[in-house]
Design an enzyme around this catalytic site. Structure first.
Site, mmCIF file in Angstrom:
data_model
loop_
_atom_site.group_PDB
_atom_site.id
_atom_site.type_symbol
_atom_site.label_atom_id
_atom_site.label_comp_id
_atom_site.label_asym_id
_atom_site.label_seq_id
_atom_site.Cartn_x
_atom_site.Cartn_y
_atom_site.Cartn_z
ATOM 1 N N CYS A 2 -10.138 118.960 50.017
ATOM 2 C CA CYS A 2 -10.047 118.910 48.576
ATOM 3 C C CYS A 2 -10.693 117.638 48.063
ATOM 4 O O CYS A 2 -11.404 116.942 48.773
ATOM 5 C CB CYS A 2 -8.585 118.972 48.134
ATOM 6 S SG CYS A 2 -7.658 120.364 48.816
ATOM 7 N N LEU A 55 -9.601 123.100 47.663
ATOM 8 C CA LEU A 55 -10.303 124.087 48.475
ATOM 9 C C LEU A 55 -9.261 124.654 49.422
ATOM 10 O O LEU A 55 -8.813 123.979 50.350
ATOM 11 C CB LEU A 55 -11.454 123.448 49.255
ATOM 12 C CG LEU A 55 -12.256 124.367 50.188
ATOM 13 C CD1 LEU A 55 -12.934 125.476 49.400
ATOM 14 C CD2 LEU A 55 -13.288 123.560 50.974
ATOM 15 N N ASN A 80 -6.641 114.768 50.233
ATOM 16 C CA ASN A 80 -7.890 115.394 50.673
ATOM 17 C C ASN A 80 -7.932 115.363 52.186
ATOM 18 O O ASN A 80 -7.854 114.286 52.785
ATOM 19 C CB ASN A 80 -9.080 114.619 50.091
ATOM 20 C CG ASN A 80 -10.400 114.970 50.754
ATOM 21 O OD1 ASN A 80 -10.592 116.085 51.210
ATOM 22 N ND2 ASN A 80 -11.312 114.010 50.800
#
Length: 655
Positions: A2, A55, A80
């Site tokens: 992400c 994502l 992330n």
């Protein structure tokens, strides 16, 4: 995988609604890192906001959405990356009373913070990650990055606002953003074609070093002041595990270890594949993936039509032997011409490893088929794979005799001597211009004047031996190649070079290149070689076990040859090279000529126009290959044009 961003500080950009609007803008700027979903979180009492783009890889439901709060509400995270051992951590945490709603690794991280505290939890995570974490009880903000630096994290003050995030373009969306050029970064860019941590191209903005975290007291923030990062893991402590290995024993242990790591990293709720160059590193990873897979692994490679640059044929042979489902793309000059204008947006700051071009193109192709790709990066740094290692050690041993010859020669070449006179004194340089010979002498002088192996290495890998040759202002900041070595790494042998590469070249070049290129395509990349268990094992091996004459990676090769015939692999090391020298004389010439126009260079005030133009003309003539020296300048020029030259020139002239 992400992206995240956020802000804090004495000054907030307005009301709660206005703050959330800014957070949404910061998130939208990195939409490519997380196209599946997004969210924001703002706490007015803490004066802290977090933004996230997702994502979806693990737990595709809303239960995996971020920013995410812990069960008690104490911690809120924007994260992330991936935590590969989250399943075993979850089992351990459940045994002490933790409860979970979904099955994401993010939720496990929050439970670990609740149970063990931030620093202890960081030491338990096995993965690639960067995150911003709010501790609402202690009123603190934590920023942290994974051990090897796979995931990026920028942070710093702009005016009275503390900004942080995965990419610079997110920070630039905040109303306090100034975006002033950090002149101290330009000498480093000239030396290495990148800007190493902790520096960035912008004044006041830094990169967090790998294996580090910072803790900020939100009630005590002072604009312009930042705490020193703390280390939660140290690479130097892995350099000697006290165990004697045979080649067979080390290879068997490494194979078992890599099998476990690959198994962990093949966990995904979306389609997964791998990059395959046909070299030792990627072939080993793909072989172990295929061994564990129930169907052909999707593999992807890229090739060139130019002789000497094409590895696609080797990748295809390995793929055929292993039985993978293989896809390849051949890159043309036109592909490069079309992509080059996009590089400033992809990398946010000048970044000039020209293999960024095929890395993006193979990522773009791969994303059409899968969402996650495993990579073989890290093998050269961990297992002595670079051919420059033995040659540098030989050069270091011979520096004395070279230095005396150089001193004698330099004394015979006073400034202003004509090219004809120089060539008469130096017959071996016949055909070269006076400036080209002086450039070579400057490089040799810098190398031979080194007093330590570390400095010898730094000068050897510098594209410009003296950045002042081309810069109007040339003061250099300190970075990973300039610091003293820890006691565990004596400054006299092969592991010195490995240490330096692992601390700057790997995170600042290789991992930066892969992360930005892949995430620009919304593709998650995973790197099994950089699992900290593999790193620890590799650093504990004696260098002699890996290096056989000029050929390294003997332990890794031994693993691979159990799965792939030696004849498919044994060939001179090629690397992920790009024919940029020819492209600059061909398809990219017009683009480069515009960026290097003399009046433009003088107006901007960063480069010595006469020197840059001399180097450019030497390259165009074909007498010299200055593609590496020019690519860093061209990437800065392209970045400068992309970021808005009017604003930057204004701040430059007023500096």
């Amino acid at each position: 995988m992400c992206g995240f961003a956020g802000f804090s500080g004495p000054d907030l950009p307005g009301t709660r609604d206005q703050c959330e609007t800014v957070l949404n803008s910061m998130g939208h700027a990195i939409l490519h890192r997380g196209p599946d979903a997004g969210g924001v979180w703002f706490d007015g009492q803490l004066r802290l906001g977090l933004s996230h783009r997702r994502l979806s890889i693990i737990d595709l439901s809303e239960l995996g959405a971020q920013p995410m709060a812990s069960e008690s509400g104490r911690y809120v995270i924007s994260f992330n990356g991936e935590i590969y051992n989250f399943r075993s951590l979850r089992t351990e945490l459940e045994s002490v009373g933790a409860r979970f709603r979904g099955h994401s690794d993010t939720e496990v991280m929050l439970a670990a913070f609740e149970a063990w505290g931030v620093e202890r939890a960081l030491g338990r995570f096995n993965g690639m990650f960067a995150f911003a974490l709010a501790d609402r009880h202690q009123r603190k903000l934590y920023l942290a990055r994974d051990r090897m630096g796979e995931k990026p994290l920028y942070y710093g003050w702009q005016g009275r606002s503390l900004l942080f995030g995965s990419e610079l373009k997110a920070l630039a969306c905040h109303p306090s953003w100034k975006g002033e050029v950090n002149r101290g970064a330009l000498p480093l860019l000239l030396r290495h074609n990148l800007i190493p941590a902790p520096h960035s191209i912008y004044s006041g903005i830094y990169k967090l070093l790998p294996a580090s975290f910072i803790s900020l007291d939100l009630d005590q923030l002072v604009p312009g002041e930042l705490p020193e990062p703390s280390r939660y893991w140290r690479l130097e402590e892995q350099f000697d595990n006290g165990r004697d290995w045979t080649l067979e024993g080390a290879s068997s242990h490494l194979e078992t270890l890599l099998e476990d790591v690959v198994d962990d990293q093949m966990v995904s709720d979306v389609p997964l594949g791998a990059f395959l160059s046909g070299g030792v590193d990627s072939s080993t990873i793909v072989a172990l993936m295929q061994k564990q897979a129930s169907q052909p692994v999707r593999t992807f490679s890229i090739g060139f039509n130019e002789e000497g640059f094409n590895e696609a044929v080797h990748a295809a042979a390995v793929a055929n032997h292993l039985g993978t489902d293989h896809t390849e793309l051949y890159v043309t000059e036109q592909n490069a011409r079309d992509l080059v204008p996009r590089l400033p947006q992809i990398y946010d700051e000048p970044f000039a490893d020209s293999s960024q071009l095929p890395t993006y193109l193979v990522s773009e192709m791969t994303r059409k088929h899968v969402t996650v790709a495993l990579s073989g990066d890290g093998g050269d740094e961990l297992f002595c794979g670079y051919t420059r290692y033995p040659s540098m050690l030989r050069g270091w041993e011979r520096r004395g005799s070279l230095g005396s010859r150089l001193k004698e020669l330099s004394g015979r070449l006073p400034p202003g001597m004509t090219a004809l006179a120089i060539r008469a004194l130096v017959p071996s340089q016949k055909g070269r211009s006076a400036e080209a010979i002086r450039f070579r002498l400057a490089r040799a002088r810098a190398i031979t004047s080194a007093r330590t192996l570390s400095e010898f290495y730094r000068q050897s890998v510098s594209f410009w031996p003296d950045p002042a040759m081309a810069l109007v202002e040339s003061g250099e900041g300190s970075y990973g190649l300039m610091g003293t070595l820890p006691a565990q790494v004596p400054d006299n042998d092969l592991k010195t070079l490995m240490w330096r590469d692992l601390n700057w070249y790997l995170p600042d070049d290789i991992l930066t290149k892969v992360d930005r290129a892949a995430m620009a395509c919304s593709l998650e990349t995973r790197i099994p070689m950089l699992d900290h268990r593999v790193v620890s094992f590799a650093m504990g091996l004696p260098a002699s076990l890996n290096m056989n004459g000029k050929v390294g990676k003997q332990v890794l090769r031994s693993v691979l040859f159990r799965h792939v015939p030696r004849k498919l692999i044994d060939r001179p090391k090629q690397g992920f090279a790009v024919p940029v020298a020819a492209w600059l004389r061909g398809a990219l010439r017009e683009w480069a000529e515009e960026l290097l126009e003399p009046a433009r260079l003088r107006e901007q005030g960063y480069w010595k126009a006469d020197m840059v133009r001399q180097v450019w003309h030497e390259h165009l003539s074909g007498r010299e290959d200055y593609s590496f020296e020019l690519w860093g300048i061209l990437m800065f020029q392209a970045w400068l044009a992309n970021m808005g030259s009017a604003d930057l020139l204004s701040s430059n002239r007023s500096a």
